[in-house]
Design a protein around this motif. Structure first.
Motif, short mmCIF file in Angstrom:
data_model
loop_
_atom_site.label_atom_id
_atom_site.label_comp_id
_atom_site.label_asym_id
_atom_site.label_seq_id
_atom_site.Cartn_x
_atom_site.Cartn_y
_atom_site.Cartn_z
N THR A 166 0.84 -1.20 0.00
CA THR A 166 0.00 0.00 0.00
C THR A 166 0.87 1.24 0.00
O THR A 166 0.48 2.28 0.53
CB THR A 166 -0.91 0.00 1.23
OG1 THR A 166 -0.09 -0.04 2.40
CG2 THR A 166 -1.87 -1.16 1.22
N ALA A 167 2.02 1.14 -0.60
CA ALA A 167 2.97 2.25 -0.57
C ALA A 167 2.43 3.49 -1.28
O ALA A 167 2.74 4.61 -0.90
CB ALA A 167 4.28 1.83 -1.19
N ASN A 168 1.61 3.31 -2.30
CA ASN A 168 1.12 4.48 -3.06
C ASN A 168 0.05 5.25 -2.29
O ASN A 168 -0.08 6.46 -2.44
CB ASN A 168 0.55 4.03 -4.41
CG ASN A 168 1.64 3.41 -5.27
OD1 ASN A 168 2.81 3.70 -5.09
ND2 ASN A 168 1.24 2.56 -6.20
N SER A 169 -0.71 4.55 -1.46
CA SER A 169 -1.81 5.21 -0.77
C SER A 169 -1.53 5.44 0.72
O SER A 169 -2.43 5.84 1.45
CB SER A 169 -3.09 4.38 -0.93
OG SER A 169 -2.89 3.13 -0.32
N PHE A 170 -0.32 5.22 1.19
CA PHE A 170 0.00 5.35 2.61
C PHE A 170 0.13 6.81 3.01
O PHE A 170 0.77 7.60 2.33
CB PHE A 170 1.30 4.60 2.92
CG PHE A 170 1.71 4.70 4.36
CD1 PHE A 170 1.03 3.99 5.33
CD2 PHE A 170 2.76 5.52 4.74
CE1 PHE A 170 1.40 4.07 6.66
CE2 PHE A 170 3.13 5.62 6.07
CZ PHE A 170 2.45 4.89 7.03
N GLU A 171 -0.47 7.14 4.14
CA GLU A 171 -0.33 8.48 4.71
C GLU A 171 0.16 8.32 6.14
O GLU A 171 -0.41 7.54 6.90
CB GLU A 171 -1.67 9.21 4.71
CG GLU A 171 -2.19 9.52 3.33
CD GLU A 171 -3.52 10.25 3.40
OE1 GLU A 171 -3.84 10.82 4.47
OE2 GLU A 171 -4.22 10.21 2.41
N PRO A 172 1.22 9.03 6.56
CA PRO A 172 1.74 8.90 7.91
C PRO A 172 0.67 9.22 8.96
O PRO A 172 -0.08 10.18 8.82
CB PRO A 172 2.88 9.90 7.98
CG PRO A 172 3.23 10.20 6.56
CD PRO A 172 1.99 9.97 5.75
N GLY A 173 0.60 8.40 10.00
CA GLY A 173 -0.32 8.62 11.10
C GLY A 173 -1.72 8.11 10.83
O GLY A 173 -2.59 8.23 11.69
N SER A 174 -2.00 7.57 9.65
CA SER A 174 -3.35 7.13 9.34
C SER A 174 -3.61 5.69 9.74
O SER A 174 -4.76 5.30 9.86
CB SER A 174 -3.62 7.30 7.83
OG SER A 174 -2.76 6.43 7.11
N TRP A 175 -2.60 4.91 9.97
CA TRP A 175 -2.79 3.49 10.29
C TRP A 175 -2.99 3.30 11.78
O TRP A 175 -2.32 3.92 12.61
CB TRP A 175 -1.59 2.67 9.83
CG TRP A 175 -1.78 1.20 10.07
CD1 TRP A 175 -2.42 0.33 9.27
CD2 TRP A 175 -1.31 0.46 11.20
NE1 TRP A 175 -2.41 -0.92 9.82
CE2 TRP A 175 -1.72 -0.87 11.01
CE3 TRP A 175 -0.61 0.78 12.35
CZ2 TRP A 175 -1.45 -1.87 11.91
CZ3 TRP A 175 -0.34 -0.22 13.24
CH2 TRP A 175 -0.76 -1.54 13.03
#
Length: 166
Positions: free
Chosen positions: A147-156
């Motif tokens: 999911t590297a393209n849709s990853f946003e820091p702090g969202s997981w």
């Protein structure tokens, strides 16, 4: 005698007293406490001259156990020939009894297998380590998806846990 010994020592080095020889040809010596030509005191010790001096690795049969105990200071006096022969005879008796007991045990095991009292040992096939994710499963796991393209820091957030901020 001490004057002769000290003269020999100063001219030729350390003086050794022969303590015995084993059946392999190794020679054992007692080196008494001595003073070197520089005045240093060399403590009393025991030494062995091996038949094969080029062998540096210790081998189990390189030195008989009685002589090994004497060299290491576990016994006071060097072993006698009679003692060595007696111990060798005892070792041979123990070895013969051990082989006899092993043969009897094999016969008993065969009889028990034939009578069905004991099941024969099975050969285990190793499939992998028990802590591996695929242990005991025939199919392999799917490749993980990225999911590297849709990853946003702090969202997981871990599943089942709610963030205290929300």
């Amino acid at each position: 005698m001490n004057r002769i010994r000290s003269l020999l020592q100063r001219t030729f080095g350390l003086v050794k007293e022969h303590a015995g020889t084993d059946h392999l040809g190794n020679k054992y010596y007692i080196i008494p406490e001595q003073k070197t030509w520089t005045g240093q005191t060399v403590r009393k010790r025991r030494a062995v001259e091996m038949v094969r001096p080029g062998v540096h690795a210790y081998e189990a049969e390189a030195i008989p156990t009685e002589w090994d105990a004497w060299i290491r200071g576990r016994r006071k006096d060097p072993p006698t020939i009679e003692e060595l022969l007696q111990n060798e005879q005892y070792r041979n008796q123990v070895k013969a009894k051990s082989e006899e007991a092993s043969a009897k045990d094999e016969i008993i095991q065969e009889r028990e297998y034939k009578e069905g009292l004991v099941s024969e040992p099975t050969h285990t096939r190793i499939k992998g380590h028990a802590s591996a994710a695929y242990y005991g499963k025939n199919e392999t796991l799917q490749e993980p998806t990225s999911t590297a393209n849709s990853f946003e820091p702090g969202s997981w957030a871990p599943p089942g846990n709610r963030s205290p901020n929300k």
